[in-house]
Motif scaffolding. Structure first.
Motif, PDB file in Angstrom:
ATOM      1  N   MET A 140       0.831  -1.194   0.000  1.00  0.00           N
ATOM      2  CA  MET A 140       0.000   0.000   0.000  1.00  0.00           C
ATOM      3  C   MET A 140       0.873   1.254   0.000  1.00  0.00           C
ATOM      4  N   ALA A 141       1.954   1.243   0.801  1.00  0.00           N
ATOM      5  CA  ALA A 141       2.848   2.399   0.850  1.00  0.00           C
ATOM      6  C   ALA A 141       3.473   2.649  -0.517  1.00  0.00           C
ATOM      7  N   ARG A 142       3.883   1.573  -1.207  1.00  0.00           N
ATOM      8  CA  ARG A 142       4.511   1.729  -2.528  1.00  0.00           C
ATOM      9  C   ARG A 142       3.492   2.296  -3.528  1.00  0.00           C
ATOM     10  N   TRP A 143       2.247   1.789  -3.466  1.00  0.00           N
ATOM     11  CA  TRP A 143       1.220   2.279  -4.391  1.00  0.00           C
ATOM     12  C   TRP A 143       0.961   3.759  -4.145  1.00  0.00           C
ATOM     13  N   CYS A 144       0.827   4.158  -2.889  1.00  0.00           N
ATOM     14  CA  CYS A 144       0.577   5.569  -2.562  1.00  0.00           C
ATOM     15  C   CYS A 144       1.754   6.444  -2.986  1.00  0.00           C
ATOM     16  N   TYR A 145       2.979   5.926  -2.843  1.00  0.00           N
ATOM     17  CA  TYR A 145       4.176   6.680  -3.218  1.00  0.00           C
ATOM     18  C   TYR A 145       4.192   6.912  -4.725  1.00  0.00           C
ATOM     19  N   ARG A 146       3.860   5.878  -5.505  1.00  0.00           N
ATOM     20  CA  ARG A 146       3.955   5.981  -6.969  1.00  0.00           C
ATOM     21  C   ARG A 146       2.750   6.720  -7.558  1.00  0.00           C
ATOM     22  N   HIS A 147       1.597   6.676  -6.906  1.00  0.00           N
ATOM     23  CA  HIS A 147       0.395   7.354  -7.392  1.00  0.00           C
ATOM     24  C   HIS A 147       0.087   8.544  -6.483  1.00  0.00           C
ATOM     25  N   ARG A 148       1.109   9.319  -6.206  1.00  0.00           N
ATOM     26  CA  ARG A 148       1.004  10.375  -5.192  1.00  0.00           C
ATOM     27  C   ARG A 148      -0.011  11.456  -5.559  1.00  0.00           C
ATOM     28  N   ALA A 155      10.755   5.100   2.046  1.00  0.00           N
ATOM     29  CA  ALA A 155       9.363   5.337   2.420  1.00  0.00           C
ATOM     30  C   ALA A 155       8.645   4.026   2.688  1.00  0.00           C
ATOM     31  N   VAL A 156       8.865   3.032   1.819  1.00  0.00           N
ATOM     32  CA  VAL A 156       8.221   1.733   2.008  1.00  0.00           C
ATOM     33  C   VAL A 156       8.681   1.098   3.317  1.00  0.00           C
ATOM     34  N   THR A 157       9.991   1.165   3.579  1.00  0.00           N
ATOM     35  CA  THR A 157      10.513   0.599   4.828  1.00  0.00           C
ATOM     36  C   THR A 157       9.941   1.331   6.037  1.00  0.00           C
ATOM     37  N   ALA A 158       9.854   2.666   5.953  1.00  0.00           N
ATOM     38  CA  ALA A 158       9.319   3.452   7.077  1.00  0.00           C
ATOM     39  C   ALA A 158       7.869   3.079   7.362  1.00  0.00           C
ATOM     40  N   LEU A 159       7.081   2.922   6.302  1.00  0.00           N
ATOM     41  CA  LEU A 159       5.673   2.556   6.501  1.00  0.00           C
ATOM     42  C   LEU A 159       5.540   1.115   6.961  1.00  0.00           C
ATOM     43  N   ASN A 160       6.475   0.264   6.559  1.00  0.00           N
ATOM     44  CA  ASN A 160       6.388  -1.146   6.929  1.00  0.00           C
ATOM     45  C   ASN A 160       6.920  -1.417   8.333  1.00  0.00           C
ATOM     46  N   THR A 161       7.538  -0.403   8.934  1.00  0.00           N
ATOM     47  CA  THR A 161       8.031  -0.548  10.316  1.00  0.00           C
ATOM     48  C   THR A 161       7.267   0.418  11.228  1.00  0.00           C
ATOM     49  N   SER A 162       7.592   1.716  11.136  1.00  0.00           N
ATOM     50  CA  SER A 162       6.895   2.712  11.962  1.00  0.00           C
ATOM     51  C   SER A 162       5.423   2.809  11.585  1.00  0.00           C
ATOM     52  N   LEU A 166       0.654  10.483   3.771  1.00  0.00           N
ATOM     53  CA  LEU A 166       2.060  10.784   4.059  1.00  0.00           C
ATOM     54  C   LEU A 166       3.015  10.161   3.033  1.00  0.00           C
ATOM     55  N   PRO A 167       2.892   8.867   2.675  1.00  0.00           N
ATOM     56  CA  PRO A 167       3.798   8.354   1.637  1.00  0.00           C
ATOM     57  C   PRO A 167       3.647   9.077   0.306  1.00  0.00           C
ATOM     58  N   ALA A 168       2.438   9.549  -0.014  1.00  0.00           N
ATOM     59  CA  ALA A 168       2.251  10.320  -1.242  1.00  0.00           C
ATOM     60  C   ALA A 168       3.018  11.641  -1.166  1.00  0.00           C
ATOM     61  N   LEU A 169       2.959  12.304  -0.010  1.00  0.00           N
ATOM     62  CA  LEU A 169       3.709  13.560   0.170  1.00  0.00           C
ATOM     63  C   LEU A 169       5.212  13.303   0.158  1.00  0.00           C
ATOM     64  N   LEU A 170       5.639  12.172   0.727  1.00  0.00           N
ATOM     65  CA  LEU A 170       7.065  11.817   0.674  1.00  0.00           C
ATOM     66  C   LEU A 170       7.512  11.615  -0.771  1.00  0.00           C
ATOM     67  N   GLY A 171       6.623  11.048  -1.589  1.00  0.00           N
ATOM     68  CA  GLY A 171       6.944  10.887  -3.001  1.00  0.00           C
ATOM     69  C   GLY A 171       7.075  12.218  -3.719  1.00  0.00           C
ATOM     70  N   LEU A 172       6.246  13.198  -3.346  1.00  0.00           N
ATOM     71  CA  LEU A 172       6.342  14.520  -3.962  1.00  0.00           C
ATOM     72  C   LEU A 172       7.644  15.221  -3.584  1.00  0.00           C
ATOM     73  N   LEU A 173       8.095  15.044  -2.351  1.00  0.00           N
ATOM     74  CA  LEU A 173       9.293  15.729  -1.881  1.00  0.00           C
ATOM     75  C   LEU A 173      10.574  15.021  -2.304  1.00  0.00           C
ATOM     76  N   GLY A 174      10.571  13.695  -2.337  1.00  0.00           N
ATOM     77  CA  GLY A 174      11.789  12.953  -2.655  1.00  0.00           C
ATOM     78  C   GLY A 174      12.882  13.241  -1.642  1.00  0.00           C
ATOM     79  N   PRO A 175      14.105  13.509  -2.102  1.00  0.00           N
ATOM     80  CA  PRO A 175      15.212  13.758  -1.148  1.00  0.00           C
ATOM     81  C   PRO A 175      15.099  15.084  -0.411  1.00  0.00           C
ATOM     82  N   ARG A 176      14.168  15.972  -0.843  1.00  0.00           N
ATOM     83  CA  ARG A 176      14.042  17.271  -0.176  1.00  0.00           C
ATOM     84  C   ARG A 176      13.457  17.161   1.224  1.00  0.00           C
TER      85      ARG A 176
END
Length: 804
Positions: free
Chosen positions: A1-9, A262-269, A317-327
């Protein structure tokens, strides 16, 4: 789910924006329909209320009071009447005002004090207080106070008047968000990273608040639910996003791709957030066991907001992380990452030094924490539940001044009269007996209506005084039975006393329920009997100490002036249940985030000391930052203008501060060090029967052999030296070789020259952990091929090397 939200931000972001705007427009169009449903079945005050409804089925709107006082002369003087009467006449002509009862009429003598210096008029609106337009209330206030002059003081009191004294809606929320932003900026050093938790919390609270507003049209939801939903939603929304963003940033700093981080963060925290949100909802639902129906709407509103806050944290949140990337990192962190490469897993600084210090002196740390919590809990012994009224308002408010003037002119009990309601006609003997009862200032019988007689009894003491509580008991247990009539004691003061009694009786069941459910959840999550038992004890300690602080401030009056609040009084009767629900839920959050990291390390190394040390070192900073944000948000509700909300805010702020700064970062790890491997004990029979509920994910498969190597396969060794940063040999260091899953294969102690050698059963990847006191510890994955592997280890004081 985190990966899908990240890629379809963009899709996820548009869905959330659409949901927020759609709910907002719908809620604005529908308006609010909050219902203050309050019922205390099987209480004397409820029976009195039922008879009152029978006597007066057509109840008028809210009744407020205009009070005036002259410094010299009498309120009957023409100079006073010429100013007051026109003002009252003008108020009576206002649209929305039903009637004005002034003291200058034929039956108004009772509305003038005995010395003739204080009088009051009653203004009855056409609607209840919450439905009266603020513009009308302000016109009434301005008109009445416009009659004042030197030597003539005019004040107003009542529920409708309170509404125009409140600060603008949103002041407390805005201050809380700004304070949280400062803390987040200091913690992250990045504007974008600071904004992420705030944006997530705003979406969670916004959708929750609008959803609660819409639900008020289909079920009974009190206005208190909206306030508490905002309070809890801001706190958990920011905290949950903070935990995930911290883990995500750590992953990028250690060299992970932003998407994988992001995927690791969502899969742990993220898993911990789901679990923590569930514990908060269960704690809130615990209010239902009290069978106090007005809390049902509070449970609905707060639970909905928490669920939506969790949903925003794990999807938006993972969608917003995808928008920001390394920023999501600060510019300095990005430059350092590009110049020096990924960081190691070493945790250093104050958090690591504190963690090592707790490990060295667990008894001292535990003793100091217990003594501090016990001292703070001492005021709890004098806890007294009661009503919060306008006598607790700040001395500068007109409602407080009106309250004080009425008490001065007509006695302190005038602000909270009792109603003795008789099913039938009241006998002269009852009235005479009531007049002769100690603690009664005056008695007035109202003519019977619909077969019901109401006798108003004004106590000689204030509504919040203990003597008034004793008078109610005396009337019910002695005076009315001796008069031989069927009568019940009602009124706001009697209802408050009955509510406090019912709350006290049901509190043990409530506490037992939420502690029991929390125990079961932690038992499933950490597969241990000791960890949930420790959490239950810590929760009780936090509750006792926080209520001690609450009693010291609001009941004893310490610091009320500093906080800009009103007069001291009893603790609001509804507060223990609501505050304990929120406290138990939030304290479980910190327990889950702390112990889940310890459990993760325990699974890998089977070393309790290391697990506790690493878990505390890695999570203490983020837990303390989260707690500081909570404290800021809760304390901001002192600015809400509501004395009850301020009381809840201060109590929750104290509870969170004590829980995070004293219990979770000092007492819990100290106790876990003292208990050793017993922390993770679970009877074998129970282990087989319990379902698996993993807060942290199963570890990823590492390249190499199976979990248990083939005992008949080729064997080899790992050898080398353990040294300090200066190159000095470390003697007596414990060197442990484990499988990737955490099963110990070999354990040795380094020699005088720091040399060590451990046996490896077969080629593959293993975990090598090295620990030495007072130095820190190191752990690393080592890959053994066909021959011996040389692996030197360098230890530094106060350093903790974490293994993921």
């Amino acid at each position: 789910m985190a990966r899908w939200c990240y890629r379809h931000r963009l899709v996820v972001l548009l869905l959330w924006v659409g949901a927020l705007l759609g709910l907002g427009v719908s809620a604005s169009g529908a308006g609010t329909n909050y219902a203050e449903v309050f019922s205390l079945p099987d209480t004397d005050s409820k029976r009195a209320y039922d008879l009152m409804e029978k006597a007066f089925p057509e109840r008028a709107g809210d009744t407020d009071t205009v009070v005036w006082k002259v410094d010299e002369g009498s309120v009957r003087d023409d100079s006073v009447r010429s100013r007051i009467v026109p003002a009252l006449t003008e108020i009576g002509r206002m649209e929305g005002v039903g009637a004005v009862t002034d003291p200058y009429g034929a039956q108004g003598a009772a509305q003038i004090s005995e010395d003739g210096r204080i009088a009051y008029a009653q203004v009855t609106f056409a609607e209840q207080a919450d439905a009266v337009p603020k513009e009308l209330v302000q016109d009434v206030v301005d008109t009445a106070r416009g009659a004042a002059r030197d030597g003539l003081q005019v004040e107003l009191g009542g529920q409708a008047i309170t509404r125009v004294q409140e600060p603008p809606t949103g002041t407390a929320e805005l201050v809380g968000i700004l304070a949280a932003a400062v803390v987040l900026f200091v913690a992250f050093g990045s504007l974008f990273a600071m904004l992420l938790p705030i944006v997530v919390a705003v979406f969670g609270v916004g959708t929750g608040m609008f959803g609660t507003q819409l639900l008020s049209h289909v079920t009974d939801v009190p206005e208190l639910a909206s306030l508490l939903s905002t309070l809890i939603g801001l706190g958990v929304g920011i905290d949950y996003a903070l935990f995930i963003v911290t883990r995500h940033r750590r992953g990028i700093l250690r060299g992970a791709d932003p998407e994988e981080a992001a995927v690791t963060a969502l899969n742990t925290s993220g898993r911990a957030v789901l679990f923590a949100g569930g514990t908060v909802c269960i704690a809130l639902a615990g209010m239902l066991v009290t069978n106090l129906r007005f809390l049902d709407g509070v449970v609905i509103g707060t639970t909905l907001t928490v669920v939506l806050s969790v949903l925003a944290a794990v999807t938006l949140l993972p969608a917003l992380l995808g928008l920001l990337g390394p920023r999501v990192l600060s510019r300095r962190q990005r430059r350092r990452l590009a110049a020096k490469g990924p960081e190691t897993g070493t945790v250093s600084g104050l958090a690591a030094r504190w963690s090592a210090g707790v490990q060295r002196r667990p008894r001292s740390v535990a003793a100091a924490a217990v003594v501090l919590m016990a001292v703070l809990a001492v005021p709890l012994l004098s806890l007294r539940l009661g009503t919060v009224d306008q006598g607790n308002d700040d001395a500068s408010m007109t409602t407080r001044k009106a309250y004080d003037l009425l008490a001065e002119g007509f006695g302190p009990g005038f602000n909270g009269p009792l109603q003795v309601v008789v099913d039938g006609e009241a006998s002269d003997g009852l009235v005479t007996t009531l007049e002769g009862t100690e603690g009664v200032a005056r008695v007035a019988a109202v003519p019977p209506a619909n077969g019901v007689t109401v006798v108003q009894v004004v106590p000689s003491t204030s509504p919040q005084a203990e003597e008034t509580d004793r008078l109610i008991d005396t009337l019910r247990e002695e005076v009315i039975p001796e008069a031989g009539v069927e009568a019940h004691v009602g009124g706001v003061t009697a209802v408050s006393k009955d509510f406090a009694t019912v709350t006290g009786e049901r509190l043990p069941l409530f506490i037992g329920t939420i502690i029991g459910l929390g125990f079961l959840l932690l038992l499933l999550a950490f597969r241990s009997l000791v960890v949930p038992l420790t959490a239950a004890v810590m929760n009780l300690l936090a509750a006792a100490a926080s209520f001690g602080v609450l009693v010291a401030i609001f009941q004893w009056g310490y610091g009320l002036d500093l906080l800009g609040l009103g007069q001291e009084g009893p603790i609001a009767s509804f507060l223990p249940i609501i505050m304990l629900s929120l406290l138990f839920g939030l304290s479980m959050d910190y327990q889950v985030f702390l112990v889940s990291r310890m459990h993760e390390e325990w699974v890998h190394t089977r070393d309790n000391a290391r697990a506790v040390r690493v878990g505390l070192a890695e999570t203490s900073r983020v837990i303390n930052s989260a707690a500081l944000i909570m404290v800021c948000v809760f304390l901001a509700f002192v600015l809400s203008g509501d004395y009850g909300a301020a009381m809840a805010g201060v109590g929750l702020a104290a509870a969170v501060a004590l829980d995070a700064f004293i219990l979770r970062t000092a007492l819990v790890p100290a106790v876990m060090h003292l208990l050793g491997r017993s922390n993770w004990w679970l009877p074998a029979g129970l282990e087989k029967r319990l379902p698996h509920l993993a807060v942290e994910p199963k570890e990823d498969a590492l390249p190499g052999p199976a979990e248990v190597p083939d005992p008949h396969g080729p064997s080899s060794v790992v050898h080398g030296f353990v040294r300090t940063a200066d190159g000095d040999p470390v003697e007596g260091a414990a060197v442990t070789l484990l499988t990737p899953g955490g099963r110990q294969l070999d354990r040795v102690v380094s020699l005088a020259d720091g040399a060590y050698i451990v046996s490896v059963p077969a080629p593959g990847t293993y975990l090598l952990a090295v620990t030495a006191t007072p130095l820190g510890s190191r752990a690393a994955h080592v890959t053994v091929t066909g021959g011996p592997l040389v692996h030197d280890v360098e230890l530094a004081p106060g350093e903790v090397d974490a293994v993921n």
